[in-house]
Design an enzyme around this catalytic site. Structure first.
Site, PDB file in Angstrom:
ATOM      1  N   HIS A  76     -13.439  -0.256  -3.232  1.00  0.00           N
ATOM      2  CA  HIS A  76     -12.625   0.028  -2.048  1.00  0.00           C
ATOM      3  C   HIS A  76     -13.276  -0.577  -0.795  1.00  0.00           C
ATOM      4  O   HIS A  76     -13.219   0.002   0.291  1.00  0.00           O
ATOM      5  CB  HIS A  76     -12.466   1.543  -1.896  1.00  0.00           C
ATOM      6  CG  HIS A  76     -11.136   1.984  -1.358  1.00  0.00           C
ATOM      7  ND1 HIS A  76     -10.129   2.450  -2.142  1.00  0.00           N
ATOM      8  CD2 HIS A  76     -10.640   2.029  -0.096  1.00  0.00           C
ATOM      9  CE1 HIS A  76      -9.085   2.785  -1.405  1.00  0.00           C
ATOM     10  NE2 HIS A  76      -9.364   2.525  -0.147  1.00  0.00           N
ATOM     11  N   THR A  89      -4.503   3.416  -7.766  1.00  0.00           N
ATOM     12  CA  THR A  89      -5.855   3.492  -7.195  1.00  0.00           C
ATOM     13  C   THR A  89      -6.468   4.854  -7.503  1.00  0.00           C
ATOM     14  O   THR A  89      -5.891   5.892  -7.188  1.00  0.00           O
ATOM     15  CB  THR A  89      -5.806   3.244  -5.675  1.00  0.00           C
ATOM     16  OG1 THR A  89      -5.286   1.935  -5.474  1.00  0.00           O
ATOM     17  CG2 THR A  89      -7.188   3.325  -5.053  1.00  0.00           C
ATOM     18  N   LYS A 105      -7.107   0.682 -10.449  1.00  0.00           N
ATOM     19  CA  LYS A 105      -7.964   0.101  -9.399  1.00  0.00           C
ATOM     20  C   LYS A 105      -9.093   1.076  -9.055  1.00  0.00           C
ATOM     21  O   LYS A 105      -8.846   2.259  -8.845  1.00  0.00           O
ATOM     22  CB  LYS A 105      -7.122  -0.174  -8.150  1.00  0.00           C
ATOM     23  CG  LYS A 105      -7.892  -0.730  -6.964  1.00  0.00           C
ATOM     24  CD  LYS A 105      -6.922  -1.198  -5.874  1.00  0.00           C
ATOM     25  CE  LYS A 105      -7.612  -1.795  -4.663  1.00  0.00           C
ATOM     26  NZ  LYS A 105      -8.043  -0.813  -3.672  1.00  0.00           N
ATOM     27  N   SER A 163       0.826  -1.209   0.000  1.00  0.00           N
ATOM     28  CA  SER A 163       0.000   0.000   0.000  1.00  0.00           C
ATOM     29  C   SER A 163       0.859   1.258   0.000  1.00  0.00           C
ATOM     30  O   SER A 163       1.911   1.304   0.637  1.00  0.00           O
ATOM     31  CB  SER A 163      -0.891   0.005   1.237  1.00  0.00           C
ATOM     32  OG  SER A 163      -1.420   1.294   1.450  1.00  0.00           O
ATOM     33  N   TYR A 200      -0.883   5.956  -4.904  1.00  0.00           N
ATOM     34  CA  TYR A 200      -1.826   7.075  -4.887  1.00  0.00           C
ATOM     35  C   TYR A 200      -1.122   8.235  -5.561  1.00  0.00           C
ATOM     36  O   TYR A 200       0.031   8.541  -5.228  1.00  0.00           O
ATOM     37  CB  TYR A 200      -2.201   7.457  -3.457  1.00  0.00           C
ATOM     38  CG  TYR A 200      -3.264   6.590  -2.829  1.00  0.00           C
ATOM     39  CD1 TYR A 200      -4.441   6.307  -3.508  1.00  0.00           C
ATOM     40  CD2 TYR A 200      -3.099   6.067  -1.549  1.00  0.00           C
ATOM     41  CE1 TYR A 200      -5.428   5.521  -2.932  1.00  0.00           C
ATOM     42  CE2 TYR A 200      -4.080   5.279  -0.963  1.00  0.00           C
ATOM     43  CZ  TYR A 200      -5.242   5.012  -1.661  1.00  0.00           C
ATOM     44  OH  TYR A 200      -6.208   4.242  -1.088  1.00  0.00           O
TER      45      TYR A 200
HETATM   46  C1  FMN Z   1      -8.426  -0.406   6.372  1.00  0.00           C
HETATM   47  C2  FMN Z   1      -8.345  -0.387   4.883  1.00  0.00           C
HETATM   48  C3  FMN Z   1      -7.324   0.332   4.280  1.00  0.00           C
HETATM   49  C4  FMN Z   1      -7.201   0.336   2.895  1.00  0.00           C
HETATM   50  N1  FMN Z   1      -6.146   0.991   2.326  1.00  0.00           N
HETATM   51  C5  FMN Z   1      -6.013   0.983   0.977  1.00  0.00           C
HETATM   52  C6  FMN Z   1      -4.887   1.588   0.377  1.00  0.00           C
HETATM   53  O1  FMN Z   1      -4.005   2.106   1.041  1.00  0.00           O
HETATM   54  N2  FMN Z   1      -4.819   1.573  -0.972  1.00  0.00           N
HETATM   55  C7  FMN Z   1      -5.777   0.979  -1.765  1.00  0.00           C
HETATM   56  O2  FMN Z   1      -5.683   1.007  -2.984  1.00  0.00           O
HETATM   57  N3  FMN Z   1      -6.833   0.373  -1.202  1.00  0.00           N
HETATM   58  C8  FMN Z   1      -6.968   0.340   0.137  1.00  0.00           C
HETATM   59  N4  FMN Z   1      -8.031  -0.310   0.693  1.00  0.00           N
HETATM   60  C9  FMN Z   1      -8.973  -1.026  -0.168  1.00  0.00           C
HETATM   61  C10 FMN Z   1      -8.505  -2.461  -0.435  1.00  0.00           C
HETATM   62  O3  FMN Z   1      -7.394  -2.489  -1.276  1.00  0.00           O
HETATM   63  C11 FMN Z   1      -9.639  -3.301  -1.069  1.00  0.00           C
HETATM   64  O4  FMN Z   1     -10.104  -2.645  -2.218  1.00  0.00           O
HETATM   65  C12 FMN Z   1     -10.787  -3.546  -0.107  1.00  0.00           C
HETATM   66  O5  FMN Z   1     -10.296  -3.851   1.177  1.00  0.00           O
HETATM   67  C13 FMN Z   1     -11.650  -4.698  -0.583  1.00  0.00           C
HETATM   68  O6  FMN Z   1     -12.782  -4.829   0.226  1.00  0.00           O
HETATM   69  P1  FMN Z   1     -12.906  -5.981   1.353  1.00  0.00           P
HETATM   70  O7  FMN Z   1     -11.775  -5.804   2.278  1.00  0.00           O
HETATM   71  O8  FMN Z   1     -14.212  -5.689   2.017  1.00  0.00           O
HETATM   72  O9  FMN Z   1     -12.907  -7.293   0.655  1.00  0.00           O
HETATM   73  C14 FMN Z   1      -8.160  -0.353   2.094  1.00  0.00           C
HETATM   74  C15 FMN Z   1      -9.166  -1.075   2.709  1.00  0.00           C
HETATM   75  C16 FMN Z   1      -9.268  -1.119   4.083  1.00  0.00           C
HETATM   76  C17 FMN Z   1     -10.347  -1.965   4.705  1.00  0.00           C
END
Ligand code: FMN
Length: 422
Positions: free
Chosen positions: A319, A179, A295, A129, A153
């Site tokens: 997300h 993303t 993404k 990330s 990002y």
């Molecule tokens: C706490 C948290 C932090 C996240 N941080 C990022 C991130 O830094 N970059 C990103 O592209 N997606 C981030 N996401 C989204 C995840 O990559 C992913 O799309 C998402 O968790 C999928 O949904 P699910 O966990 O309910 O299956 C984050 C999700 C959560 C839950």
């Protein structure tokens, strides 16, 4: 001959049980989340568990999976099963990657390093990330040659973007995941009610505070920095300490120099770029030979535009319901996107994957692979590196058994004929 990861894992758990040992990391998703919650702060738990608004999209992600039913076939010799797939030159032992998830220090102090180790031991790619708690170099070093991608990002500084991508290349990342859906943070009610944003405490900004371009710009911020004003409260002191704790090097020095506080301010100024548009993609395309995946794609026209702009793949994602409440569920968005893409680039899906059957269903509609999100973070919170490994192994096992029990010997044979919509 191996009986396959599914049966091996089952036996391992049942045989341990016969000796009186029970899984320390619960297998069931809800129990896993409950176990994780017990080891986390209320703020940490809310940040990871929560979504935008009334969390309708989070629920809809699950409901959309459940509208597709698998139709198993019989008598098809499934004694040997191949769960591997290939995507953009990366071989996946099972058809999933670990999603990029920021601020993992809120789940466990070993954070991204523990996830990297867990993923590497199973050969499952880990998408670092941009909001990680540990610099990518540290995680890469802990992973040996295991596969990894980098999630970017796009900040207000193109120089920073360039620097992050170059670092990712040096860290052995084999793809860049850009993303697009978080140019601003969604309206996250759980976090708002706790008035808690981890970044303001210096958490989740390790990719920035380890970056030469960011650190140079930080000197500028430091020069403009006004001394802290307002009433000195215990909370304000706590925040300062937390910021200093997160900054590399000795804590006291980071406090005295004002660097830790300035880093947070600089991050806030840099992070968000709502002006980002399709024309910007050329800048990134010219700066890396690595495949780029976009993404956050939910509309077929955006999928087509991704191809027209020279992108190599897309991730259908909302997300995890954290950005637009009421947004379309990813399993509903997937079929029209696949139709528009027509097999020209691979399509990955995430948001709501909670079982091996979900992986099967996404592949049946035509996804090349899926992203596993929150479940591995719960494993991390419950038991660190071992917890991540256990969760990965459980998903691999569940998928392997679902594949065989559906009457298929290879993940690559899964198709639309294996599911029906109810
Ligand atoms: C706490 C948290 C932090 C996240 N941080 C990022 C991130 O830094 N970059 C990103 O592209 N997606 C981030 N996401 C989204 C995840 O990559 C992913 O799309 C998402 O968790 C999928 O949904 P699910 O966990 O309910 O299956 C984050 C999700 C959560 C839950």
């Amino acid at each position: 001959m191996s009986v396959g990861i599914g049966r091996e894992r089952q036996f391992e758990i049942y045989v341990s049980g016969a000796r009186g040992a029970y899984p320390t990391v619960p297998v069931g998703d809800e129990r896993l989340e409950a176990a994780a919650r017990r080891s986390m702060s209320p703020e940490g738990y809310a940040y990871i568990a929560g979504g935008a608004g009334n969390e309708e999209t989070m629920r809809e992600n699950r409901a959309a999976f459940e509208r597709w039913r698998i139709v198993p076939r019989m008598l098809r010799d499934v004694s040997v099963r191949d769960t591997t797939v290939e995507i953009l030159g990366t071989r996946l032992p099972s058809p999933f990657v670990l999603c990029p998830i920021g601020v993992l220090e809120m789940a466990h102090r070993d954070a991204d390093v523990a996830v990297g180790r867990g993923a590497a031991s199973e050969g499952i790619p880990y998408v670092f990330s941009n909001q990680a708690s540990r610099p990518m170099e540290e995680v890469a070093a802990a992973m040996g040659d295991a596969p990894r991608w980098f999630q970017l990002y796009w900040s207000t500084s193109n120089e920073l973007v360039e620097s992050l991508v170059a670092r990712a290349e040096r860290c052995g990342c084999s793809a860049i995941v850009l993303t697009l859906d978080t140019t601003m943070l969604g309206w996250r009610i759980r976090d708002l009610d706790l008035a808690y944003l981890p970044f303001l405490r210096g958490k989740g900004i390790a990719q920035y505070t380890s970056d030469p371009v960011f650190l140079e710009a930080l000197q500028e911020t430091l020069r403009q920095e006004a001394p802290p004003s307002g009433r000195v409260t215990l909370s304000a002191i706590g925040t300062l300490l937390s910021q200093a704790h997160a900054f590399p090097g000795p804590r006291l020095a980071a406090l005295r120099s004002g660097l830790a506080r300035a880093a947070v301010r600089r991050f806030v100024e840099t992070y968000s770029r709502p002006s980002l548009s399709w024309d910007d993609l050329g800048f990134l395309r010219e700066r890396t030979r690595l495949p780029i995946l976009l993404k956050g794609i939910l509309h077929p026209a955006d999928a087509t535009a991704a191809i027209e702009h020279g992108m190599d793949g897309i991730v259908v994602s909302n997300h995890g319901g954290r950005q637009v409440d009421g947004a379309v569920a990813t399993m509903d968005a997937l079929p029209p996107i696949l139709e528009a893409v027509g097999g020209r680039i691979p399509v990955v899906l995430d948001s709501g994957v909670r079982t091996g059957a979900d992986i099967f269903r996404a592949l049946a509609l035509g996804a090349a692979a899926v992203g596993l999100g929150r479940p591995y973070v719960w494993g991390l919170a419950a038991a660190g590196e071992e917890g991540v490994r256990e969760v990965i192994r459980n998903y691999r096992a569940d998928f392997d058994l679902t594949l065989g029990l559906a009457g298929l010997a290879s993940a690559r044979d899964i198709g639309r004929e294996n599911v029906t919509r109810v």
